[in-house]
Design an enzyme around this catalytic site. Structure first.
Site, short mmCIF file in Angstrom:
data_model
loop_
_atom_site.label_atom_id
_atom_site.label_comp_id
_atom_site.label_asym_id
_atom_site.label_seq_id
_atom_site.Cartn_x
_atom_site.Cartn_y
_atom_site.Cartn_z
N ASN A 154 0.85 -1.20 0.00
CA ASN A 154 0.00 0.00 0.00
C ASN A 154 0.88 1.24 0.00
O ASN A 154 1.47 1.59 1.01
CB ASN A 154 -0.89 -0.02 1.26
CG ASN A 154 -1.73 1.25 1.38
OD1 ASN A 154 -1.90 1.99 0.40
ND2 ASN A 154 -2.24 1.53 2.56
N LYS A 187 -0.03 4.26 -0.33
CA LYS A 187 -0.74 5.44 0.21
C LYS A 187 -0.55 6.63 -0.75
O LYS A 187 -0.48 6.42 -1.95
CB LYS A 187 -0.24 5.78 1.61
CG LYS A 187 -0.14 4.57 2.53
CD LYS A 187 0.21 4.95 3.93
CE LYS A 187 0.51 3.69 4.74
NZ LYS A 187 0.22 3.81 6.14
N HIS A 191 -9.54 1.38 5.37
CA HIS A 191 -8.22 1.68 5.96
C HIS A 191 -8.39 2.73 7.05
O HIS A 191 -9.17 3.67 6.90
CB HIS A 191 -7.25 2.16 4.87
CG HIS A 191 -5.83 2.14 5.34
ND1 HIS A 191 -5.33 3.07 6.20
CD2 HIS A 191 -4.83 1.26 5.10
CE1 HIS A 191 -4.06 2.78 6.46
NE2 HIS A 191 -3.74 1.68 5.81
N GLU A 221 -6.67 5.12 7.89
CA GLU A 221 -6.40 6.51 7.48
C GLU A 221 -7.62 7.12 6.79
O GLU A 221 -7.89 8.31 6.92
CB GLU A 221 -5.16 6.55 6.57
CG GLU A 221 -3.88 6.32 7.38
CD GLU A 221 -2.76 5.66 6.62
OE1 GLU A 221 -2.80 5.60 5.38
OE2 GLU A 221 -1.82 5.17 7.29
N GLU A 263 -5.47 -4.68 10.98
CA GLU A 263 -4.50 -3.60 11.04
C GLU A 263 -4.74 -2.78 12.31
O GLU A 263 -5.46 -1.76 12.26
CB GLU A 263 -4.66 -2.69 9.82
CG GLU A 263 -4.36 -3.36 8.51
CD GLU A 263 -3.64 -2.42 7.56
OE1 GLU A 263 -2.56 -2.79 7.11
OE2 GLU A 263 -4.14 -1.31 7.32
N GLY A 289 2.42 2.45 10.87
CA GLY A 289 3.38 3.55 10.72
C GLY A 289 4.11 3.92 12.00
O GLY A 289 4.73 4.98 12.08
N SER A 318 3.40 -1.90 10.48
CA SER A 318 4.85 -1.91 10.71
C SER A 318 5.51 -3.25 10.39
O SER A 318 6.41 -3.71 11.11
CB SER A 318 5.17 -1.49 12.16
OG SER A 318 4.74 -0.16 12.37
C1 PEP Z 1 -0.82 0.38 6.02
O1 PEP Z 1 -0.69 1.33 5.29
O2 PEP Z 1 -1.88 -0.24 6.04
C2 PEP Z 1 0.29 -0.04 6.88
C3 PEP Z 1 0.22 -1.22 7.46
O3 PEP Z 1 1.31 0.82 7.00
P1 PEP Z 1 2.75 0.53 7.66
O4 PEP Z 1 3.26 -0.76 7.08
O5 PEP Z 1 3.58 1.70 7.25
O6 PEP Z 1 2.58 0.43 9.14
#
Ligand code: PEP
Length: 253
Positions: free
Chosen positions: A9, A11, A96, A98, A168, A174, A213
């Site tokens: 992803n 983003k 998501h 975000e 998630e 992040g 992460s």
């Molecule tokens: C995500 O964007 O869903 C995500 C898991 O980001 P990250 O791997 O940066 O934590």
């Protein structure tokens, strides 16, 4: 055995330089490394068609990061499932955290998007997860079931057939603070059992991802968990070397 499913992803990141770099490198490395995994790339929507065009002989899939549940009309700035189909994406990331946070998407809106994704033969990748406070208050399962229930309510008992669900936890996205492999496995088992129970169908097929992460350091211990079918990688997928390393590690399981 099922190949590990690796979702990248991007983003709101990347540009033509990065896109071209990925195209060149993947074209080079596909035969040797990518074939052992199911790789889904989710760049910003406008790059999907371009990437697909220049990687046309590869069995790599693309995911949109958002969709509108309207099909056409006066909805400035939106993109429909038809358009996503037309540019050749197969999946859509929905729910998501975000988008829930910055774009105020609630469970009802996400369920409407999920419905229209499915009836138009695209595959939803539904992201669900709890905040740090919710976790501390012991509300994780409560939050996850609420996020899932709305989908059942709007899409019916077969809602999750042939879909991907990504656990998630928001506190892990992040932050560099991934959930432990044991917690991931336990939570995915809970989600899986809940969906089977609500579907009233033990044969229902869906795939379970973890996101938050994921890195070259922790992917090995995450991907080998019994209930993990794959991972969703955010920022770690933007660095090609890193991304390739994670694909290599996960395919060795
Ligand atoms: C995500 O964007 O869903 C995500 C898991 O980001 P990250 O791997 O940066 O934590």
């Amino acid at each position: 055995m099922l190949k590990p499913i690796i979702i990248a992803n991007w983003k709101l990141n990347g540009n033509k330089v990065l896109v071209n770099k990925f195209i060149k490198k993947i074209n080079n490395d596909y035969e040797k490394y990518f074939k052992k995994s199911t790789v889904i790339i989710s760049p910003p929507m406008i790059y999907i068609e371009y990437m697909k065009k220049f990687m046309k002989n590869l069995k790599l899939s693309f995911a949109a990061q958002n969709v509108d549940y309207n099909y056409q009309g006066a909805f400035t700035g939106e993109i429909s499932t038809y358009m996503i189909q037309e540019i050749g994406a197969k999946y859509i990331i929905l729910g998501h955290s975000e988008r829930r946070k910055h774009h105020f998407e609630n469970n009802s809106l996400i369920a409407k998007k999920f419905y229209c994704t499915k009836i138009n033969n695209l595959i939803p990748i539904l992201c669900i997860g709890e905040t740090e406070n919710e976790k501390k208050s012991g509300l994780t399962e409560n939050i996850l079931t609420k996020q899932i229930d709305k989908i059942f309510l709007i899409c019916g008992k077969n809602a999750f057939h042939n879909t991907l669900i990504a656990y998630e936890p928001i506190w892990a996205i992040g932050t560099g603070n991934n959930a432990s492999p044991i917690l991931i496995n336990r939570t995915l088992k809970f989600i899986k059992n809940y969906i089977i129970f609500k579907s009233e169908n033990t044969d229902i097929k869906f795939y379970m991802q973890y996101g938050g992460s994921v890195s070259t350091e922790n992917i090995k211990d995450i991907i080998c968990q019994k209930n993990v079918d794959g991972v969703l990688i955010g920022s770690g997928s933007l660095n090609y070397k890193n991304f390739l390393e994670m694909i290599k590690i996960s395919s060795k399981n």
